[in-house]
Enzyme design. Structure first.
Site, short mmCIF file in Angstrom:
data_model
loop_
_atom_site.label_atom_id
_atom_site.label_comp_id
_atom_site.label_asym_id
_atom_site.label_seq_id
_atom_site.Cartn_x
_atom_site.Cartn_y
_atom_site.Cartn_z
N ASP A 153 0.85 -1.15 -0.03
CA ASP A 153 -0.12 -0.17 0.06
C ASP A 153 0.84 1.29 0.10
OD1 ASP A 153 0.68 -0.47 2.70
OD2 ASP A 153 -1.44 -0.17 3.39
N GLY A 157 -3.62 -6.29 18.66
CA GLY A 157 -2.33 -6.60 18.41
C GLY A 157 -2.15 -7.77 17.53
N LEU A 189 -4.81 -7.57 12.86
CA LEU A 189 -6.23 -7.63 12.14
C LEU A 189 -6.66 -6.10 12.46
CD1 LEU A 189 -7.33 -11.08 13.80
CD2 LEU A 189 -6.48 -10.51 11.46
N SER A 190 -5.81 -5.18 12.58
CA SER A 190 -6.48 -3.76 12.44
C SER A 190 -7.32 -3.35 13.39
CB SER A 190 -6.83 -3.43 10.95
OG SER A 190 -5.69 -3.76 10.04
N SER A 214 -6.65 -1.16 15.56
CA SER A 214 -6.61 0.43 15.54
C SER A 214 -7.41 0.97 14.44
CB SER A 214 -5.30 0.75 15.44
OG SER A 214 -4.44 0.13 14.62
N GLU A 237 -3.63 8.25 12.23
CA GLU A 237 -2.70 6.91 12.43
C GLU A 237 -1.30 7.35 12.00
OE1 GLU A 237 -3.89 3.40 12.50
OE2 GLU A 237 -1.85 2.25 12.39
N ASP A 297 -5.76 -0.49 5.89
CA ASP A 297 -6.63 -0.95 6.91
C ASP A 297 -7.96 -0.05 6.93
OD1 ASP A 297 -4.45 -2.67 7.23
OD2 ASP A 297 -3.83 -1.53 8.82
C1 GLA Z 1 -0.31 -2.91 8.42
C2 GLA Z 1 -0.42 -1.42 7.95
C3 GLA Z 1 -0.86 -1.44 6.54
C4 GLA Z 1 -0.14 -2.45 5.60
C5 GLA Z 1 0.10 -3.68 6.29
C6 GLA Z 1 1.07 -4.62 5.50
O1 GLA Z 1 -1.41 -3.36 8.54
O2 GLA Z 1 -1.26 -0.82 8.91
O3 GLA Z 1 -1.02 0.02 6.08
O4 GLA Z 1 0.98 -1.70 5.36
O5 GLA Z 1 0.53 -3.58 7.70
O6 GLA Z 1 0.41 -4.78 4.38
#
Ligand code: GLA
Length: 363
Positions: free
Chosen positions: A19, A100, A103-104, A106, A142, A154
Site C-alpha cells: 500500500d 495487536g 487484524l487492524s 486500531s 494514524e 486498513d
Molecule cells: C499494516 C499497515 C498497512 C499495511 C500492512 C502490510 O497493517 O497498517 O497499511 O502496510 O501492515 O500490508
C-alpha cells in the site's frame, strides 16, 4: 443524543506492504468489530473509556493522549482540522477485534469514531466520497498523530468493505473494486491463526521496511516501486534493497493473479499464490517469524490448500484457505505443533467477509 457506531477489523488475503508503495492489495472486512458509543458534550472535552483497557482518558480536544486514547483523540483532531465542527464527546469503546493480532484493531477504532462523528454531524454515509474522506482522516490520525508510518489499506477496507467480498485496492489511482469471495459455495473457510506474538507498528521494523522500499525506489530513480519491473530490480546492487523491491514487484503481480483466479473460481491457483506470497515475505521481505512460519507450514501439512502470514508481520496472524471439512484438523494440528514447540497457544477465527463501518443506532 447518543449514537452507536462500529467498524470492522480486517484480514488481508494477499498484497502485503504494497500500500505505501503505490501498489495493490486484496483485504476483506472481518465480522469482528469495534463499537463506540458517543454522546456530544457542551464543552470541548473528550472523556474516553474502553472495555478493553484499564485506564480511561479525559482532556480537551486539542490535547494529545499517549495511550490507546490517541486513536480516538487523533481522529477528532484531524476531522476538526479538516473543517468539521466536532463537539466534545463522551465516548465508550468495546471491541471483539483481537488487539495487536495484525487484524487492524486500531483502524477499526479510528473508523468507528470517524463514522460516529460523521453520524452526529449528519454527513451522508451512503456517499462513497464521504467514506473516502473519513478513511483519509483516519489514515492521517494514524500516521501524523499516533505516529505509526502505515499505508492506508486498513482504514480503506474498514470504511468501504462489502459483505461477501474482498476489495482490490490500487494505491496508484485510489481504485477500489469489490471482488466476490464465495467461500461457502466452494466449501472453503478462511481460517485466521493468531500466533499471539504481538507486533507493534510504531517503532522499528515496519518503518525500516518502509524506508528500505523508499531507498530502493530512489536508487532506481523512480517515485515508487509500482513503476519498476523485475529486470529493474535486478539492477540494484544492494542485496537487501534488491530483495525488498523484488517482494513488492512480485507481490503486486500475485494480487493481480489472485483476482484472476477468484474470477475464474480457481481456488487451487489462489492457494498457490498465497503460498508464494508467504515465501516472498519470509525470504525477501524478512517480516515473518518462527511462529508465523510454524502456523503456515503446519496448517498446510494438515490440509490447508494454501496459507501465508497476513498484515504488517513480525508476529500477528496467518491466514489459510482450508476446506471446511478439514478446519478442525488444521486447528488441532497447529495447536499441537505450538504446544510441542513450547510456544503460547494460538487463537483462531473464521474470516467471513463482513460489512464496512456504519451507524448502528441513534437514540
Ligand atoms: C499494516 C499497515 C498497512 C499495511 C500492512 C502490510 O497493517 O497498517 O497499511 O502496510 O501492515 O500490508
Amino acid at each position: 443524543m447518543t449514537l452507536v457506531a462500529s467498524a470492522p477489523g480486517r484480514v488481508n488475503l494477499i498484497g502485503e506492504h504494497t500500500d505505501y508503495n503505490r501498489g495493490l492489495c486484496l483485504p476483506l472486512a472481518l465480522p469482528q468489530r469495534t463499537t463506540v458509543t458517543l454522546t456530544p458534550r457542551p464543552d470541548l472535552l473528550l472523556r474516553l473509556t474502553s472495555a478493553q483497557e484499564d485506564e480511561g482518558w479525559e482532556g480537551p480536544v486539542d490535547e494529545r493522549p499517549r495511550s490507546w486514547a490517541a486513536y480516538v483523540a487523533g481522529v477528532v483532531a484531524v476531522l476538526r482540522d479538516d473543517g468539521l465542527e466536532v463537539p466534545g464527546l463522551d465516548a465508550s469503546v468495546d471491541s471483539d477485534v483481537p488487539l495487536g493480532a495484525g487484524l487492524s484493531s486500531s483502524a477499526a477504532l479510528e473508523c468507528a469514531v470517524a463514522t460516529g462523528v460523521a453520524g452526529l454531524l449528519g454527513l451522508d454515509l451512503e456517499d462513497p466520497v464521504v467514506r473516502r474522506r473519513l478513511a483519509r482522516a483516519c489514515i492521517r490520525a494514524e500516521t501524523e498523530y499516533v505516529g505509526a508510518p502505515t499505508g492506508g489499506m486498513d482504514q480503506t477496507v474498514a470504511m468501504l468493505g462489502r459483505p461477501g467480498h474482498a476489495l482490490l485496492l490500487d494505491f496508484d489511482d485510489d481504485g477500489v473494486s469489490p471482488v466476490g469471495l464465495p467461500l461457502e459455495d466452494a466449501g472453503l473457510v478462511l481460517l485466521v491463526v493468531d500466533t499471539r506474538v504481538r507486533h507493534t507498528l510504531t517503532g522499528g521494523s515496519y518503518g525500516d521496511r518502509r524506508s528500505e522500499c523508499a531507498d530502493a525506489a530512489a536508487a532506481l530513480g523512480v517515485a515508487s516501486l509500482r513503476e519498476v519491473s523485475l529486470a529493474d530490480v535486478d539492477r540494484l546492487d544492494d542485496d537487501i534493497l534488491r530483495r525488498r523491491a523484488r517482494h513488492i514487484v512480485t507481490e503486486n503481480a500475485r494480487v493481480r493473479d489472485s483476482v484472476v483466479a477468484l474470477e475464474a473460481g480457481d481456488w487451487t491457483a489462489l492457494a498457490a499464490l498465497l503460498d508464494a506470497s508467504h515465501v516472498s515475505m519470509r525470504d525477501d521481505f524478512d517480516i515473518s517469524c518462527r511462529e508465523l512460519d510454524l502456523a503456515v507450514e503446519t496448517a498446510r501439512a494438515a490440509g490447508a490448500l494454501g496459507a501465508r502470514m497476513t498484515g504488517g508481520g513480525f508476529g500477528g496472524s496467518a491466514v489459510g484457505l482450508v476446506p471446511n471439512t478439514t478446519v478442525d484438523e488444521v486447528r488441532r494440528t497447529v495447536t499441537a505443533a505450538f504446544a510441542d514447540a513450547g510456544l503460547r497457544l494460538p487463537a483462531y477465527l473464521v474470516a467471513i467477509p463482513g460489512g464496512a463501518a456504519r451507524v448502528d443506532s441513534v437514540g
